[in-house]
Design a protein around this motif. Structure first.
Motif, PDB file in Angstrom:
ATOM      1  N   LEU A   1       0.816  -1.213   0.000  1.00 48.82           N
ATOM      2  CA  LEU A   1       0.000   0.000   0.000  1.00 48.82           C
ATOM      3  C   LEU A   1       0.851   1.264   0.000  1.00 48.82           C
ATOM      4  CD1 LEU A   1      -2.586  -0.948   2.768  1.00 48.82           C
ATOM      5  CD2 LEU A   1      -2.937  -1.010   0.295  1.00 48.82           C
ATOM      6  N   THR A   2       0.288   2.306  -0.592  1.00 51.28           N
ATOM      7  CA  THR A   2       0.877   3.632  -0.481  1.00 51.28           C
ATOM      8  C   THR A   2       0.214   4.340   0.705  1.00 51.28           C
ATOM      9  OG1 THR A   2      -0.777   4.715  -1.872  1.00 51.28           O
ATOM     10  CG2 THR A   2       1.157   3.766  -2.999  1.00 51.28           C
TER      11      THR A   2
ATOM     12  N   MET B   1      -6.683  -3.305  -7.745  1.00 52.36           N
ATOM     13  CA  MET B   1      -6.051  -4.164  -6.729  1.00 52.36           C
ATOM     14  C   MET B   1      -7.089  -4.903  -5.883  1.00 52.36           C
ATOM     15  SD  MET B   1      -3.183  -1.422  -5.439  1.00 52.36           S
ATOM     16  CE  MET B   1      -2.507  -2.453  -4.132  1.00 52.36           C
ATOM     17  N   GLU B   2      -8.368  -4.682  -6.185  1.00 52.47           N
ATOM     18  CA  GLU B   2      -9.489  -5.284  -5.462  1.00 52.47           C
ATOM     19  C   GLU B   2      -9.517  -4.876  -3.985  1.00 52.47           C
ATOM     20  OE1 GLU B   2      -9.359  -9.483  -6.308  1.00 52.47           O
ATOM     21  OE2 GLU B   2     -10.038  -9.169  -8.365  1.00 52.47           O
ATOM     22  N   LEU B   3      -9.153  -3.611  -3.738  1.00 53.63           N
ATOM     23  CA  LEU B   3      -9.199  -3.060  -2.385  1.00 53.63           C
ATOM     24  C   LEU B   3     -10.508  -2.324  -2.117  1.00 53.63           C
ATOM     25  CD1 LEU B   3      -5.557  -1.658  -2.187  1.00 53.63           C
ATOM     26  CD2 LEU B   3      -6.454  -3.747  -1.107  1.00 53.63           C
ATOM     27  N   ILE B   4     -11.150  -1.857  -3.185  1.00 54.39           N
ATOM     28  CA  ILE B   4     -12.423  -1.148  -3.070  1.00 54.39           C
ATOM     29  C   ILE B   4     -13.364  -1.613  -4.176  1.00 54.39           C
ATOM     30  CG2 ILE B   4     -11.483   0.951  -2.001  1.00 54.39           C
ATOM     31  CD1 ILE B   4     -11.991   2.109  -5.044  1.00 54.39           C
TER      32      ILE B   4
ATOM     33  N   SER C   1      -9.540  -5.560   1.808  1.00 57.16           N
ATOM     34  CA  SER C   1      -9.154  -4.350   2.542  1.00 57.16           C
ATOM     35  C   SER C   1      -9.458  -4.471   4.027  1.00 57.16           C
ATOM     36  CB  SER C   1      -9.881  -3.121   2.001  1.00 57.16           C
ATOM     37  OG  SER C   1      -9.360  -2.752   0.758  1.00 57.16           O
ATOM     38  N   ILE C   2     -10.591  -5.040   4.345  1.00 56.39           N
ATOM     39  CA  ILE C   2     -10.960  -5.213   5.756  1.00 56.39           C
ATOM     40  C   ILE C   2      -9.940  -6.111   6.453  1.00 56.39           C
ATOM     41  CG2 ILE C   2     -12.719  -6.172   7.301  1.00 56.39           C
ATOM     42  CD1 ILE C   2     -14.801  -5.179   5.138  1.00 56.39           C
ATOM     43  N   GLY C   3      -9.467  -7.129   5.748  1.00 49.87           N
ATOM     44  CA  GLY C   3      -8.411  -7.984   6.289  1.00 49.87           C
ATOM     45  C   GLY C   3      -7.119  -7.216   6.505  1.00 49.87           C
TER      46      GLY C   3
END
Length: 122
Positions: free
Chosen positions: A14-15, A57-60, A80-82
């Protein structure tokens, strides 16, 4: 300060901007990009790119409003929750270490000074 925390974010792919978005969504729930920009202090043009990369990235996830197709609601994914769970534990440990090194009083004074600064800017 970020030198202490940036490696943790980088190790998780992550940035800093992406982490700010994830934190904002985790704390506030799904929001529109404009709301995220305001909370994260990221300009709207930059936010568009950040969100596009995060979606790839399948984060959102992005979902259009049924009553207004121009509006988009951004939500966290399970991935993302993980990451929030994992990174938050490590961040807390680093904050405890910081307090151990400089003392909790110093950390509290810094937080208070930042709160005063932000209040003065409003």
């Amino acid at each position: 300060m970020m030198e202490r925390f940036r490696p943790l974010l980088t190790a998780n792919g992550l940035t800093e901007q992406q982490w700010r978005v994830i934190r904002a969504l985790n704390e506030n729930g799904p929001m529109e990009p404009r709301q995220i920009s305001d909370i994260c202090t990221i300009s709207s043009p930059s936010m568009a790119g950040v969100l596009a990369r995060m979606e790839a990235m399948e984060l959102i996830t992005k979902e259009r409003f049924a009553d207004d197709q121009r509006r988009i609601l951004v939500s966290l994914t399970k991935k993302s929750i993980g990451l929030v769970r994992v990174i938050s534990k490590d961040l807390e440990a680093r904050y405890r270490e910081l307090e151990r090194v400089v003392g909790p009083e110093v950390v509290e004074r810094v937080y208070s000074a930042i709160d005063d600064l932000l209040a003065g800017l409003e």
